[in-house]
Scaffold this motif. Sequence first.
Motif, PDB file in Angstrom:
ATOM      1  N   UNK A  10      10.788   6.462  -0.551  1.00  0.00           N
ATOM      2  CA  UNK A  10      10.019   7.399  -1.372  1.00  0.00           C
ATOM      3  C   UNK A  10       9.978   6.890  -2.808  1.00  0.00           C
ATOM      4  N   UNK A  11       8.757   6.786  -3.377  1.00  0.00           N
ATOM      5  CA  UNK A  11       8.642   6.308  -4.761  1.00  0.00           C
ATOM      6  C   UNK A  11       8.349   7.435  -5.744  1.00  0.00           C
ATOM      7  N   UNK A  12       7.734   8.536  -5.286  1.00  0.00           N
ATOM      8  CA  UNK A  12       7.554   9.681  -6.180  1.00  0.00           C
ATOM      9  C   UNK A  12       7.336  10.956  -5.381  1.00  0.00           C
ATOM     10  N   UNK A  13       7.718  12.069  -6.008  1.00  0.00           N
ATOM     11  CA  UNK A  13       7.573  13.388  -5.389  1.00  0.00           C
ATOM     12  C   UNK A  13       7.088  14.342  -6.465  1.00  0.00           C
ATOM     13  N   UNK A  14       6.058  15.129  -6.125  1.00  0.00           N
ATOM     14  CA  UNK A  14       5.581  16.162  -7.045  1.00  0.00           C
ATOM     15  C   UNK A  14       5.458  17.464  -6.268  1.00  0.00           C
ATOM     16  N   UNK A  15       6.303  18.433  -6.615  1.00  0.00           N
ATOM     17  CA  UNK A  15       6.272  19.738  -5.961  1.00  0.00           C
ATOM     18  C   UNK A  15       5.599  20.738  -6.890  1.00  0.00           C
ATOM     19  N   UNK A  16       4.752  21.601  -6.325  1.00  0.00           N
ATOM     20  CA  UNK A  16       4.056  22.630  -7.100  1.00  0.00           C
ATOM     21  C   UNK A  16       4.347  23.979  -6.449  1.00  0.00           C
ATOM     22  N   UNK A  17       5.157  24.798  -7.119  1.00  0.00           N
ATOM     23  CA  UNK A  17       5.583  26.080  -6.555  1.00  0.00           C
ATOM     24  C   UNK A  17       4.406  27.017  -6.306  1.00  0.00           C
ATOM     25  N   UNK A  50       0.839  -1.177   0.000  1.00  0.00           N
ATOM     26  CA  UNK A  50       0.000   0.000   0.000  1.00  0.00           C
ATOM     27  C   UNK A  50       0.883   1.238   0.000  1.00  0.00           C
ATOM     28  N   UNK A  51       0.742   2.029  -1.035  1.00  0.00           N
ATOM     29  CA  UNK A  51       1.502   3.273  -1.097  1.00  0.00           C
ATOM     30  C   UNK A  51       0.800   4.310  -0.233  1.00  0.00           C
ATOM     31  N   UNK A  52       1.590   5.094   0.452  1.00  0.00           N
ATOM     32  CA  UNK A  52       1.073   6.139   1.323  1.00  0.00           C
ATOM     33  C   UNK A  52       1.366   7.483   0.667  1.00  0.00           C
ATOM     34  N   UNK A  53       0.334   8.300   0.495  1.00  0.00           N
ATOM     35  CA  UNK A  53       0.506   9.625  -0.095  1.00  0.00           C
ATOM     36  C   UNK A  53       0.369  10.672   1.001  1.00  0.00           C
ATOM     37  N   UNK A  54       1.376  11.535   1.102  1.00  0.00           N
ATOM     38  CA  UNK A  54       1.379  12.599   2.097  1.00  0.00           C
ATOM     39  C   UNK A  54       1.643  13.918   1.386  1.00  0.00           C
ATOM     40  N   UNK A  55       0.906  14.951   1.770  1.00  0.00           N
ATOM     41  CA  UNK A  55       1.108  16.273   1.183  1.00  0.00           C
ATOM     42  C   UNK A  55       1.715  17.185   2.243  1.00  0.00           C
ATOM     43  N   UNK A  56       2.818  17.817   1.883  1.00  0.00           N
ATOM     44  CA  UNK A  56       3.512  18.739   2.777  1.00  0.00           C
ATOM     45  C   UNK A  56       3.386  20.155   2.231  1.00  0.00           C
ATOM     46  N   UNK A  57       3.405  21.132   3.124  1.00  0.00           N
ATOM     47  CA  UNK A  57       3.381  22.537   2.731  1.00  0.00           C
ATOM     48  C   UNK A  57       4.805  23.069   2.886  1.00  0.00           C
ATOM     49  N   UNK A  58       5.355  23.599   1.788  1.00  0.00           N
ATOM     50  CA  UNK A  58       6.728  24.090   1.788  1.00  0.00           C
ATOM     51  C   UNK A  58       6.719  25.574   1.442  1.00  0.00           C
ATOM     52  N   UNK A  59       7.466  26.347   2.208  1.00  0.00           N
ATOM     53  CA  UNK A  59       7.525  27.794   2.026  1.00  0.00           C
ATOM     54  C   UNK A  59       8.784  28.171   1.248  1.00  0.00           C
ATOM     55  N   UNK A  60       8.617  29.064   0.275  1.00  0.00           N
ATOM     56  CA  UNK A  60       9.772  29.606  -0.436  1.00  0.00           C
ATOM     57  C   UNK A  60       9.929  29.168  -1.881  1.00  0.00           C
ATOM     58  N   UNK A  61       9.157  28.180  -2.333  1.00  0.00           N
ATOM     59  CA  UNK A  61       9.273  27.745  -3.729  1.00  0.00           C
ATOM     60  C   UNK A  61       8.574  28.765  -4.630  1.00  0.00           C
ATOM     61  N   UNK A  62       9.278  29.189  -5.684  1.00  0.00           N
ATOM     62  CA  UNK A  62       8.697  30.184  -6.582  1.00  0.00           C
ATOM     63  C   UNK A  62       8.737  29.794  -8.052  1.00  0.00           C
ATOM     64  N   UNK A  63       9.457  28.727  -8.396  1.00  0.00           N
ATOM     65  CA  UNK A  63       9.621  28.408  -9.820  1.00  0.00           C
ATOM     66  C   UNK A  63       9.891  26.917 -10.029  1.00  0.00           C
ATOM     67  N   UNK A  65       5.916   3.667   3.239  1.00  0.00           N
ATOM     68  CA  UNK A  65       5.459   3.740   4.626  1.00  0.00           C
ATOM     69  C   UNK A  65       5.530   5.198   5.074  1.00  0.00           C
ATOM     70  N   UNK A  66       4.987   5.473   6.235  1.00  0.00           N
ATOM     71  CA  UNK A  66       5.024   6.838   6.759  1.00  0.00           C
ATOM     72  C   UNK A  66       6.480   7.288   6.899  1.00  0.00           C
ATOM     73  N   UNK A  67       6.728   8.521   6.507  1.00  0.00           N
ATOM     74  CA  UNK A  67       8.081   9.061   6.589  1.00  0.00           C
ATOM     75  C   UNK A  67       8.270   9.823   7.898  1.00  0.00           C
ATOM     76  N   UNK A  68       9.498   9.848   8.366  1.00  0.00           N
ATOM     77  CA  UNK A  68       9.851  10.643   9.532  1.00  0.00           C
ATOM     78  C   UNK A  68       9.817  12.108   9.094  1.00  0.00           C
ATOM     79  N   UNK A  69       8.957  12.894   9.726  1.00  0.00           N
ATOM     80  CA  UNK A  69       8.796  14.294   9.321  1.00  0.00           C
ATOM     81  C   UNK A  69      10.113  15.054   9.453  1.00  0.00           C
ATOM     82  N   UNK A  70      10.963  14.654  10.380  1.00  0.00           N
ATOM     83  CA  UNK A  70      12.259  15.329  10.521  1.00  0.00           C
ATOM     84  C   UNK A  70      13.177  15.017   9.338  1.00  0.00           C
ATOM     85  N   UNK A  71      13.049  13.834   8.755  1.00  0.00           N
ATOM     86  CA  UNK A  71      13.830  13.504   7.562  1.00  0.00           C
ATOM     87  C   UNK A  71      13.362  14.352   6.384  1.00  0.00           C
ATOM     88  N   UNK A  72      12.043  14.537   6.281  1.00  0.00           N
ATOM     89  CA  UNK A  72      11.496  15.375   5.215  1.00  0.00           C
ATOM     90  C   UNK A  72      11.924  16.823   5.439  1.00  0.00           C
TER      91      UNK A  72
END
Length: 77
Positions: free
Chosen positions: A37-44, A7-20, A55-62
């Motif tokens: 981690x199998x995939x990452x999609x960032x949207x500025x 079972x893949x786990x999808x988590x959405x994080x809020x990141x400050x400072x991305x502009x492009x 599996x669930x990621x350690x938030x400190x690692x992220x």
Amino acid sequence: MTAETTTALTTVYQVKGMTCGHCEGAVSSEISEIAGVSSVKAVASTGQVTVVSEAALDVEAVRAAVDEAGYELVDQA
């Protein structure tokens, strides 16, 4: 016959400072190096980073990965 279901786990994080697109790539590259981690999609435009992992990621690692890219992890969205 045994079937393993992963079972893949999808988590959405809020990141400050991305502009492009370069920002998106930097954050995606760092987070994708975290084990499991199998995939990452960032949207500025929204600041959201969607991470699919085994599996669930350690938030400190992220947080460390986002910091390494030069941005700030605000929280899970």
